[in-house]
Motif scaffolding. Structure first.
Motif, PDB file in Angstrom:
ATOM      1  N   LEU A 199       0.796  -1.229   0.000  1.00 35.64           N
ATOM      2  CA  LEU A 199       0.000   0.000   0.000  1.00 35.64           C
ATOM      3  C   LEU A 199       0.828   1.279   0.000  1.00 35.64           C
ATOM      4  N   PHE A 200       2.056   1.219   0.521  1.00 29.07           N
ATOM      5  CA  PHE A 200       2.814   2.462   0.708  1.00 29.07           C
ATOM      6  C   PHE A 200       4.220   2.448   0.124  1.00 29.07           C
ATOM      7  N   SER A 201       4.580   1.396  -0.605  1.00 27.62           N
ATOM      8  CA  SER A 201       5.967   1.299  -1.077  1.00 27.62           C
ATOM      9  C   SER A 201       6.361   2.428  -2.021  1.00 27.62           C
ATOM     10  N   ASN A 202       5.385   3.009  -2.715  1.00 25.90           N
ATOM     11  CA  ASN A 202       5.705   4.079  -3.668  1.00 25.90           C
ATOM     12  C   ASN A 202       5.764   5.462  -3.033  1.00 25.90           C
ATOM     13  N   THR A 203       5.496   5.549  -1.737  1.00 26.86           N
ATOM     14  CA  THR A 203       5.525   6.853  -1.074  1.00 26.86           C
ATOM     15  C   THR A 203       6.958   7.248  -0.738  1.00 26.86           C
ATOM     16  N   GLU A 204       7.164   8.536  -0.597  1.00 29.31           N
ATOM     17  CA  GLU A 204       8.501   9.050  -0.261  1.00 29.31           C
ATOM     18  C   GLU A 204       8.979   8.511   1.089  1.00 29.31           C
ATOM     19  N   TYR A 205       8.043   8.410   2.029  1.00 21.88           N
ATOM     20  CA  TYR A 205       8.375   7.903   3.367  1.00 21.88           C
ATOM     21  C   TYR A 205       8.940   6.496   3.298  1.00 21.88           C
ATOM     22  N   MET A 206       8.272   5.604   2.561  1.00 19.52           N
ATOM     23  CA  MET A 206       8.727   4.223   2.467  1.00 19.52           C
ATOM     24  C   MET A 206       9.992   4.109   1.632  1.00 19.52           C
ATOM     25  N   GLN A 207      10.116   4.924   0.601  1.00 17.05           N
ATOM     26  CA  GLN A 207      11.321   4.873  -0.216  1.00 17.05           C
ATOM     27  C   GLN A 207      12.554   5.248   0.597  1.00 17.05           C
ATOM     28  N   GLU A 208      12.378   6.161   1.536  1.00 15.92           N
ATOM     29  CA  GLU A 208      13.498   6.532   2.409  1.00 15.92           C
ATOM     30  C   GLU A 208      13.858   5.386   3.348  1.00 15.92           C
ATOM     31  N   LEU A 209      12.828   4.675   3.835  1.00 19.67           N
ATOM     32  CA  LEU A 209      13.096   3.543   4.726  1.00 19.67           C
ATOM     33  C   LEU A 209      13.741   2.378   3.974  1.00 19.67           C
ATOM     34  N   ILE A 210      13.235   2.108   2.766  1.00 21.21           N
ATOM     35  CA  ILE A 210      13.764   0.999   1.972  1.00 21.21           C
ATOM     36  C   ILE A 210      15.179   1.288   1.497  1.00 21.21           C
ATOM     37  N   ALA A 211      15.416   2.537   1.124  1.00 20.09           N
ATOM     38  CA  ALA A 211      16.759   3.005   0.739  1.00 20.09           C
ATOM     39  C   ALA A 211      17.415   2.101  -0.304  1.00 20.09           C
ATOM     40  N   GLY A 212      16.627   1.693  -1.291  1.00 16.77           N
ATOM     41  CA  GLY A 212      17.181   0.918  -2.385  1.00 16.77           C
ATOM     42  C   GLY A 212      17.447  -0.544  -2.091  1.00 16.77           C
ATOM     43  N   GLN A 213      17.057  -1.036  -0.915  1.00 15.97           N
ATOM     44  CA  GLN A 213      17.297  -2.431  -0.570  1.00 15.97           C
ATOM     45  C   GLN A 213      16.310  -3.352  -1.301  1.00 15.97           C
ATOM     46  N   ASN A 214      16.693  -4.614  -1.393  1.00 17.61           N
ATOM     47  CA  ASN A 214      15.752  -5.638  -1.814  1.00 17.61           C
ATOM     48  C   ASN A 214      14.617  -5.677  -0.796  1.00 17.61           C
ATOM     49  N   ILE A 215      13.365  -5.823  -1.275  1.00 10.93           N
ATOM     50  CA  ILE A 215      12.211  -5.760  -0.383  1.00 10.93           C
ATOM     51  C   ILE A 215      12.294  -6.807   0.723  1.00 10.93           C
ATOM     52  N   PHE A 216      12.679  -8.021   0.369  1.00 11.57           N
ATOM     53  CA  PHE A 216      12.769  -9.093   1.362  1.00 11.57           C
ATOM     54  C   PHE A 216      13.801  -8.752   2.439  1.00 11.57           C
ATOM     55  N   ILE A 217      14.950  -8.239   2.015  1.00 13.04           N
ATOM     56  CA  ILE A 217      15.993  -7.863   2.976  1.00 13.04           C
ATOM     57  C   ILE A 217      15.518  -6.711   3.841  1.00 13.04           C
ATOM     58  N   PHE A 218      14.813  -5.753   3.224  1.00 13.92           N
ATOM     59  CA  PHE A 218      14.285  -4.616   3.989  1.00 13.92           C
ATOM     60  C   PHE A 218      13.340  -5.083   5.081  1.00 13.92           C
TER      61      PHE A 218
END
Length: 213
Positions: free
Chosen positions: A147-166
């Motif tokens: 639901l939120f992976s495309n938001t700026e907030y989540m992109q900062e948390l993910i920081a380019g990581q693989n989703i599973f690793i994140f």
């Protein structure tokens, strides 16, 4: 729960709902660490699934989800992540907080029924406790990413990581602690309920064999 709940089931449902509400609005229910929180509220949900089946588990899970959502707006505590998600999209924040908890309660009710057939009620209680915490983490994080992976907030948390690793690094020790505590406490409470004859003991296979004899 049966199609027409009896008095014992109604009392248990009310008691578990009350316990969950007390836990939600006191420090008993959450241990906040960073953006996430270690939650012990999965335990009443697991016990509801054990004692009342999938429907009872879903109802108590829904109460858990509602209290979790209310924390997004500061009712009964504040969730830093929840407040941020609510500011982005209130409806999606509700879905992300509520739906996974309902599904958690529903699924653990089926888990207990299946495990009881194979290993008996006692061990099934421990299995259900583990699954309640495991499903809660998986469903919560899945909804968050979807639901939120495309938001700026989540992109900062993910920081380019693989989703599973994140997901694994994000939930980290929190989820491990939840699973351990939920497994042990749910199992212990379940055994007490069995001894108090609020839950039928033994495995379904053994009971059928005894009926045949």
């Amino acid at each position: 729960m049966t199609k027409k709940p009896n008095a014992k089931q109604i009392v248990l449902l009310g008691l578990l709902t009350a316990i969950l509400l007390v836990m939600s609005y006191t420090p008993l229910g959450y241990l906040n660490i960073g953006p996430l929180a270690i939650t012990f509220n999965v335990i009443p949900v697991a016990i509801a699934g054990i004692a009342l089946g999938p429907v009872g588990g879903a109802i108590v899970g829904g109460v858990f989800g509602l209290t979790s959502f209310l924390q997004c707006i500061g009712v009964g505590g504040i969730s830093a992540m929840g407040a941020t998600l609510f500011a982005i999209d209130p409806f999606l924040a509700f879905v992300q907080r509520f739906v996974p908890r309902v599904l958690d309660g529903l699924l653990v009710g089926f888990v207990y029924k299946g495990a009881r057939k194979l290993v008996g009620s006692g061990i099934a209680c421990f299995i259900t406790g583990f699954c309640a915490a495991f499903f809660n983490t998986v469903l919560f994080m899945t909804a968050l990413v979807l639901l939120f992976s495309n938001t700026e907030y989540m992109q900062e948390l993910i920081a380019g990581q693989n989703i599973f690793i994140f997901v694994c690094t994000f939930v980290g020790i929190n989820s491990v602690f939840e699973m351990i505590s939920s497994t042990l406490i749910t199992g212990a409470v379940g055994i007490v309920l069995i001894k108090a004859k609020l839950i039928e003991g033994g495995s379904l296979k053994k009971q059928k064999a005894q009926q045949v004899e």
